[in-house]
Design a protein around this motif. Structure first.
Motif, short mmCIF file in Angstrom:
data_model
loop_
_atom_site.label_atom_id
_atom_site.label_comp_id
_atom_site.label_asym_id
_atom_site.label_seq_id
_atom_site.Cartn_x
_atom_site.Cartn_y
_atom_site.Cartn_z
N TYR A 1 1.16 6.19 2.90
CA TYR A 1 0.38 6.89 4.05
C TYR A 1 -1.07 5.88 4.28
O TYR A 1 -2.06 6.74 5.07
CB TYR A 1 -0.21 8.43 3.50
N HIS A 2 -1.17 4.89 3.61
CA HIS A 2 -2.35 4.17 3.58
C HIS A 2 -2.29 3.25 4.88
O HIS A 2 -3.47 2.69 5.23
CB HIS A 2 -2.69 3.39 2.19
N HIS B 1 -5.20 -15.37 6.28
CA HIS B 1 -5.25 -13.88 6.39
C HIS B 1 -6.80 -13.32 6.13
O HIS B 1 -7.26 -12.71 6.82
CB HIS B 1 -4.49 -13.34 5.36
N LEU C 1 -4.52 3.06 7.92
CA LEU C 1 -5.93 2.88 7.95
C LEU C 1 -6.38 1.15 7.97
O LEU C 1 -7.43 0.94 8.01
CB LEU C 1 -6.33 3.34 6.60
N ASP C 2 -5.39 0.52 8.08
CA ASP C 2 -5.42 -1.03 8.19
C ASP C 2 -6.61 -1.52 7.31
O ASP C 2 -7.38 -2.26 7.60
CB ASP C 2 -5.73 -1.25 9.69
N ALA C 3 -6.37 -1.26 5.95
CA ALA C 3 -7.04 -1.67 5.01
C ALA C 3 -7.10 -3.10 4.86
O ALA C 3 -6.29 -3.85 5.56
CB ALA C 3 -6.74 -1.19 3.74
N PRO C 4 -8.13 -3.99 4.10
CA PRO C 4 -8.42 -5.44 4.43
C PRO C 4 -6.79 -6.19 3.90
O PRO C 4 -6.71 -7.15 4.65
CB PRO C 4 -9.48 -5.84 3.39
N LEU C 5 -6.08 -5.71 2.91
CA LEU C 5 -4.93 -6.35 2.64
C LEU C 5 -3.65 -6.06 3.47
O LEU C 5 -2.59 -6.44 3.10
CB LEU C 5 -4.55 -6.24 0.97
N GLU C 6 -3.78 -5.02 4.41
CA GLU C 6 -2.77 -4.81 5.24
C GLU C 6 -2.41 -5.78 6.07
O GLU C 6 -3.12 -6.69 6.69
CB GLU C 6 -3.00 -3.79 6.16
N SER C 7 -0.68 -6.19 6.29
CA SER C 7 -0.20 -7.07 7.09
C SER C 7 1.17 -6.77 7.10
O SER C 7 1.70 -5.59 6.50
CB SER C 7 -0.47 -8.51 6.49
N GLY D 1 -10.54 -10.79 3.21
CA GLY D 1 -9.34 -10.06 3.17
C GLY D 1 -8.56 -9.79 1.96
O GLY D 1 -7.38 -9.22 2.03
N HIS E 1 0.86 -1.21 -0.09
CA HIS E 1 -0.06 0.18 -0.14
C HIS E 1 0.81 1.33 0.00
O HIS E 1 1.91 1.16 0.29
CB HIS E 1 -0.91 -0.02 1.40
N ALA E 2 0.33 2.30 -0.24
CA ALA E 2 1.07 3.41 -0.37
C ALA E 2 1.41 3.73 0.97
O ALA E 2 0.57 3.37 2.05
CB ALA E 2 0.10 4.75 -0.70
N ARG F 1 -9.34 -11.29 8.96
CA ARG F 1 -10.15 -10.49 8.55
C ARG F 1 -11.50 -10.81 8.72
O ARG F 1 -12.31 -10.07 9.09
CB ARG F 1 -9.94 -9.84 7.28
#
Lengths: 517, 517
Positions: free
Chosen positions: A103-104, B84, A107-113, B383, A100-101, B88
């Motif tokens: 700064y993203h 993952h 936000l803990d977006a779904p694919l964040e890990s 996720g 992710h960018a 989620r």
């Protein structure tokens, strides 16, 4: 140029010309940048395990890394098992993992890990690119880290905004560390030992399994009576007529112990000291018999070939090594079984082939059947993570488009990364897969007995059985775009194998063989 | 009993009755122990991604965890992507990861790796069993940790010698934490807000997407004029005739912003505040429009259903909610396209179905087509790690053998875990897979445009194309033991879908549809 373009430009300038990938949204600028740097060849895999295994196979043959393009943490996770094999093979690979960018993240977006944790698992080199201006330098450093002897996975985590940002700067190749030479004192000591002691075994590993190392080892053996063994699962072993032929150290602990028990001294040449692949109740894990002295001539990563040649020059100056004479097994006949299929391969193997060997339990007869065949390379399952064979064959064929690639493939392992067949079809790679269908995890049937597990019955055996339903690998391969056929006799296998070798592009032969147990 | 037996016995006593697995040598005592505890059902997967995804699907329907059995670090790595998704989804899963014997680690055998690092990546619960006597207690703690609201992956790393050692002790179920109730003050405040403010949107997530939560939300909406939305990718959404029907928050940032822009207040009920799935140049990642007040009624893990019912009782005591009347779309005709295939499903969906939805870009018309269909559950890709659909359908069918399971499956994603079809055949699970073959990573074609990547040409587009060669999913499915057919018209799809539903066991229908772009 943007960051992605600077990374690809730098990779190419550092000698990385192929990128196996399975991208996602966060890699779209990288994908778009492929058109601006035509010297980088993008090759799509349908699954990351196919991508990373192909990068491993490519580098084992090309001698330089490919890049992989992976999508965030889950994409990298899918590629880890074959990167584990690459780690054990000391294969240089440059993983580009889109993220992710910057700064993203918050936000803990779904694919964040935690991608860094996955990169760390590989125990190689990793870095997170932090801005567009330095991304090119990061890429150059990644290539150098991957290539530094003995080779490793280098992972560059590339945030989307670093990719899409303008102001990228391509970077010249980074300096690489010199490969350590073995001290002359070590060479002299080993030479003295091997001469003095009639019961020396030399264990070859890594680069020592290539022609120069094998020839040097054979000269030493010829002159001193030393035994020579090759590590159990070399990343790349050169074999066949015209080369010295040595047995590999056995996979089973009892085999290995038997091979080592007459030695008084074990000299490690690019190999690690032998240990049992698994622990078994009541049996030692360290396979070096009591009383055997272990000496290291060269660590993996050292100039082991130079060291072996120096020892050979000391004990056998000017000598030519004993090599294997051409000798093929006769073509067998009758129903296929666990031994005769290997003789078909030995009888028909073309010159200068590359063998991706994940035959596992079905491959017991291969070494003998192929020892006098025309010269070839064997790429083995280095890390024990099954599902390597098809992807490694794929990558090897990309690296050597004019060499025949033969993938000898166990059935259970095949299903881990079967989709790599599609990449073979897409790229029209000259790979002949012989899929050995014994309809079981045969190695586990053996291991279930070997570990002494009591009380195993129908429930346990059902977990090792692949016969209900039987898989039809001809249909699966055809479904993935690879022409396929089925052989149940040695004659059929011979005919189909010859035909597959004679035609360009990929083919798969399902060889149906009864299970060992 | 040995350690493995104590672990399995304990799992069963704690309510875990199914173990999806793909074992190796270090798990052989665990496998053997399956025969000593017949109440544990072992189900083989051909790849760990199929195993972990099945465990996710099982628990989403069963409401309690399955165990997985994974082989060392590489086996766990192969299962991570679907874990993952489970993370989620807040799905309870108990991973049993076999490891080398405790004393074997120092030897750095080929399969050695840092399993703890992989377990840590899941941000759940993990523990390494250290001796046979306490392994049963470890298993009980793992189940409790997995089940503690809102549910998580609990990973028990089980060394081989802990498994095979004698002196295992089965353990009673461990105490679980009570699920937090929402404070009555919070309920009162939300009730006051939603009445006072005519422009309130309630976002439902987690358990609020089940019948009770939906009905309570509908009562609130009916009484106050509040809008209700469902989170973008719920783990389990109950839908269909007789239930309130709410739109899901859009996947694309611009859709979601449009849905939220008229709100003055956003109330989160088991959902997190909306964020963009990916970052895009120049667009905000936080999707809450400026000026919208965000209030949390209940975090995921809280008793969100109770909280919604309390709010409903405050603002609409005794009221019955508006629900969707039965309404099926008419059966369409003509060549399949991206919209009419969904109408076929809506027209024919059987009662009480479970839908595993990984239709991705092809699924745009599904929500409308199914909103008045007979009541059903939808299990979504929580996720973003593709390759969930087939395994989740597999596990759901194990959990609910008497319910029809329908897997709506995109082609690109299917190839990640296609081997799960074999497990469906082996277990004769009643799953009907509709594989939507648009011969592309269509979502990436869209994203390539949306991210504003310039200069993309033939090289870039080739990385998103699945048409050279086309995959033949009928052959692939048949090769894996699943009867299959191909539909190119709505009539064919209707006929084949009806026939598949009428017959027990798995079926696959390849629905060939033109790509969106």
């Amino acid at each position: 140029m943007n960051g992605a373009q600077s990374v690809i430009r730098t990779l190419v300038d550092s000698g990385v010309e192929v990128c196996f990938g399975n991208p996602g949204t966060s890699e779209m600028h990288f994908v778009a940048a492929l058109d601006s740097v035509p010297a980088m060849r993008g090759i799509l895999g349908l699954f990351e395990g196919a991508v990373t295994g192909a990068a491993d196979g490519y580098a084992r043959i090309a001698g330089k890394p490919a890049a992989t393009l992976l999508h965030l943490g889950p994409g990298m996770a899918n590629g880890l098992a074959n990167l584990h094999n690459a780690r054990r093979a000391h294969t240089p690979i440059v993983n580009v993992v889109g993220d992710h960018a910057t700064y993203h993240h918050r936000l803990d977006a779904p694919l964040e890990s935690d991608i860094d944790a996955l990169a760390g698992w590989l125990e190689g080199w990793s870095r997170r690119a932090v801005d567009t201006e330095s991304a090119g330098k990061d890429a150059a450093d990644a290539v150098a880290a991957a290539m530094d002897s003995p080779g490793r996975c280098a992972t560059l985590i590339l945030p989307a905004d670093v990719s899409w940002g303008e102001g990228g700067v391509s970077s010249p190749p980074a300096a690489r560390s010199a490969r350590p030479s073995v001290a002359s004192g070590t060479v002299r000591a080993v030479a003295a030992d091997v001469v003095a002691d009639g019961r020396t075994t030399i264990l070859l590993g890594g680069e020592a399994c290539r022609e120069r190392g094998l020839r040097a080892a054979a000269r030493i053996a010829d002159a001193t009576g030393a035994e020579v063994l090759v590590e159990t699962f070399p990343a790349r072993l050169e074999r066949g007529a015209g080369l010295p032929a040595f047995d590999r150290l056995g996979y089973l602990a009892e085999q290995a112990t038997r091979q080592l028990q007459s030695a008084a001294r074990l000299i490690l040449a690019g190999a690690v000291s032998p240990v049992s692949f698994f622990a078994y109740p009541g049996r030692p894990g360290d396979l070096v018999p009591a009383g055997v002295t272990v000496t290291t001539l060269a660590e993996v990563g050292d100039d082991v070939t130079g060291a072996l040649e120096a020892v050979a020059d000391a004990v056998a100056p000017g000598a030519e090594p004993t090599v294997r004479a051409p000798l093929r097994p006769p073509l067998p006949s009758g129903p296929l079984n666990v031994r005769n299929w290997a003789d078909v391969i030995g009888a028909l193997l073309p010159d200068n082939a590359i063998i991706s060997d994940e035959s596992n339990t079905s491959g017991g007869g291969l070494a003998a059947a192929l020892s006098g065949a025309p010269r070839h390379d064997v790429l083995m399952l280095t890390g024990g993570a099954i599902g390597q064979g098809i992807p490694v064959a794929t990558g090897a064929a990309v690296a050597a488009p004019h060499r025949p690639v033969v993938n000898l493939q166990a059935d259970g392992s095949a299903m881990y990364t079967i989709s790599a067949l599609w990449t073979q079809a897409r790229e029209q790679l000259d790979v002949t897969t012989v899929l050995l269908n014994n309809r079981a995890y045969a190695i586990l049937r053996m291991e279930l007995q070997r570990v002494g597990a009591e009380g195993a019955g129908a429930a346990a055996n059902s977990m090792l059985d692949l016969s209900a339903p039987n898989m039809d690998y001809v249909k699966i391969a055809e479904g993935l775009g690879v022409p396929a056929s089925r052989a149940t006799t040695a004659e059929e296998l011979a005919e189909q194998f010859s035909a597959a070798l004679a035609e360009p592009g990929p083919h798969l032969i399902e060889a149906v063989i009864p299970p060992l147990l």
